[in-house]
Scaffold this motif. Structure first.
Motif, PDB file in Angstrom:
ATOM      1  N   ILE A   1     -23.295  47.423 -38.947  1.00  0.00           N
ATOM      2  CA  ILE A   1     -24.692  47.039 -39.182  1.00  0.00           C
ATOM      3  C   ILE A   1     -25.577  48.282 -39.256  1.00  0.00           C
ATOM      4  O   ILE A   1     -26.514  48.339 -40.053  1.00  0.00           O
ATOM      5  N   THR A   2     -25.276  49.277 -38.451  1.00  0.00           N
ATOM      6  CA  THR A   2     -26.049  50.527 -38.482  1.00  0.00           C
ATOM      7  C   THR A   2     -25.964  51.175 -39.861  1.00  0.00           C
ATOM      8  O   THR A   2     -26.981  51.605 -40.415  1.00  0.00           O
TER       9      THR A   2
ATOM     10  N   TRP B   1     -25.154  49.646 -42.691  1.00  0.00           N
ATOM     11  CA  TRP B   1     -25.780  48.758 -43.666  1.00  0.00           C
ATOM     12  C   TRP B   1     -27.297  48.881 -43.635  1.00  0.00           C
ATOM     13  O   TRP B   1     -27.954  48.853 -44.681  1.00  0.00           O
ATOM     14  N   GLN B   2     -27.870  49.020 -42.443  1.00  0.00           N
ATOM     15  CA  GLN B   2     -29.324  49.157 -42.332  1.00  0.00           C
ATOM     16  C   GLN B   2     -29.796  50.463 -42.964  1.00  0.00           C
ATOM     17  O   GLN B   2     -30.827  50.491 -43.634  1.00  0.00           O
ATOM     18  N   ARG B   3     -29.058  51.533 -42.754  1.00  0.00           N
ATOM     19  CA  ARG B   3     -29.432  52.810 -43.371  1.00  0.00           C
ATOM     20  C   ARG B   3     -29.361  52.718 -44.896  1.00  0.00           C
ATOM     21  O   ARG B   3     -30.253  53.166 -45.604  1.00  0.00           O
TER      22      ARG B   3
ATOM     23  N   GLY C   1     -32.226  50.701 -46.179  1.00  0.00           N
ATOM     24  CA  GLY C   1     -33.430  51.527 -46.177  1.00  0.00           C
ATOM     25  C   GLY C   1     -33.490  52.440 -47.386  1.00  0.00           C
ATOM     26  O   GLY C   1     -34.548  52.619 -47.998  1.00  0.00           O
TER      27      GLY C   1
ATOM     28  N   SER D   1     -28.932  45.208 -52.535  1.00  0.00           N
ATOM     29  CA  SER D   1     -29.744  45.106 -51.322  1.00  0.00           C
ATOM     30  C   SER D   1     -29.731  43.675 -50.780  1.00  0.00           C
ATOM     31  O   SER D   1     -29.757  43.476 -49.568  1.00  0.00           O
TER      32      SER D   1
ATOM     33  N   TYR E   1     -28.555  42.762 -47.093  1.00  0.00           N
ATOM     34  CA  TYR E   1     -29.422  41.995 -46.198  1.00  0.00           C
ATOM     35  C   TYR E   1     -28.686  40.775 -45.653  1.00  0.00           C
ATOM     36  O   TYR E   1     -28.789  40.455 -44.473  1.00  0.00           O
TER      37      TYR E   1
ATOM     38  N   ILE F   1     -26.215  41.948 -43.027  1.00  0.00           N
ATOM     39  CA  ILE F   1     -26.925  42.315 -41.796  1.00  0.00           C
ATOM     40  C   ILE F   1     -27.369  41.058 -41.055  1.00  0.00           C
ATOM     41  O   ILE F   1     -27.200  40.948 -39.835  1.00  0.00           O
ATOM     42  N   SER F   2     -27.919  40.102 -41.777  1.00  0.00           N
ATOM     43  CA  SER F   2     -28.378  38.855 -41.140  1.00  0.00           C
ATOM     44  C   SER F   2     -27.222  38.093 -40.512  1.00  0.00           C
ATOM     45  O   SER F   2     -27.332  37.605 -39.384  1.00  0.00           O
TER      46      SER F   2
END
Length: 157
Positions: free
Chosen positions: A99-100, A102-104, A107, A135, A139, A142-143
Motif C-alpha cells: 500500500i505504501t 501504491w500510494q506513492r 501521488g 490511477s 486507488y 489501495i481501498s
C-alpha cells in the motif's frame, strides 16, 4: 508512451533489460534535462515529459520490486474480481508494504498533468488517459487493502 505500453503489456524481456542497464549504472527514464524547442511554448511540453518520466520511473521501481500486478481482465466485472483477489490473498504485513508503494505511485500519477499548450496536444492527452486509467486501478487496490486492514485491525500484533 512506448515505455508505458511496454509496461502495460508486460513484455517478459523488458524488465530484464532494464535491470541489466540499471546494474551498469545507467538510468533508462532520466529525462530531468529534457528540453523541447519545436513549439512556441516549450516549457509546458518539457515539464509534462519530465513529470511523466518521473511517474514511469516510480512505476518501473514498483514493477521491479514486484509491487504491481498485471491487469489481465479487461471487462469491468472480471477486473474488479481480479483486483479484489490480489489484495485478499496477501499477508497483512506484505499488504501494508505494498500500500505504501501504491500510494506513492498514485501521488505521482496525480502530479502528472499538463499545463498551458500541452493540454491540447493529442499525444499528451493519450498518455494522460493511460495514467488516469492506472490511477483508478491503484486507488481500487489501495481501498481494498485498507478495507482488509480495517477488518483485521483488532487481530494485528
Amino acid at each position: 508512451m512506448l515505455v508505458l505500453r511496454v509496461f502495460q503489456d508486460e513484455d517478459p524481456y523488458f524488465p530484464r533489460e532494464v535491470l541489466h542497464t540499471m546494474k551498469g549504472g545507467g538510468k533508462i527514464l532520466n529525462l530531468s534535462s529534457f528540453r523541447d524547442n519545436s513549439y512556441s511554448s516549450p516549457l509546458d511540453f518539457a515539464m509534462y515529459v519530465r513529470l511523466f518520466a518521473v511517474y514511469l520511473d516510480d512505476r518501473l521501481d514498483c514493477f521491479i520490486k514486484g509491487k504491481l500486478q498485471k491487469r489481465v481482465a479487461y471487462h469491468k466485472r472480471e477486473k474488479e474480481q481480479a483486483a479484489s483477489t490480489i489484495t485478499r490473498d496477501m499477508k497483512l504485513s506484505m499488504l501494508l508494504d505494498w500500500i505504501t508503494y501504491w500510494q506513492r505511485l498514485l501521488g505521482r500519477a496525480m502530479v502528472t498533468r499538463p499545463t498551458g499548450a500541452a493540454k491540447d496536444n493529442g499525444l499528451v492527452r493519450l498518455s494522460l488517459y493511460s495514467v488516469v486509467q492506472e490511477s483508478f486501478d491503484l486507488y481500487r487496490d489501495i481501498s481494498d487493502g485498507l478495507a482488509l486492514l480495517l477488518d483485521s485491525f483488532f487481530n494485528l500484533q
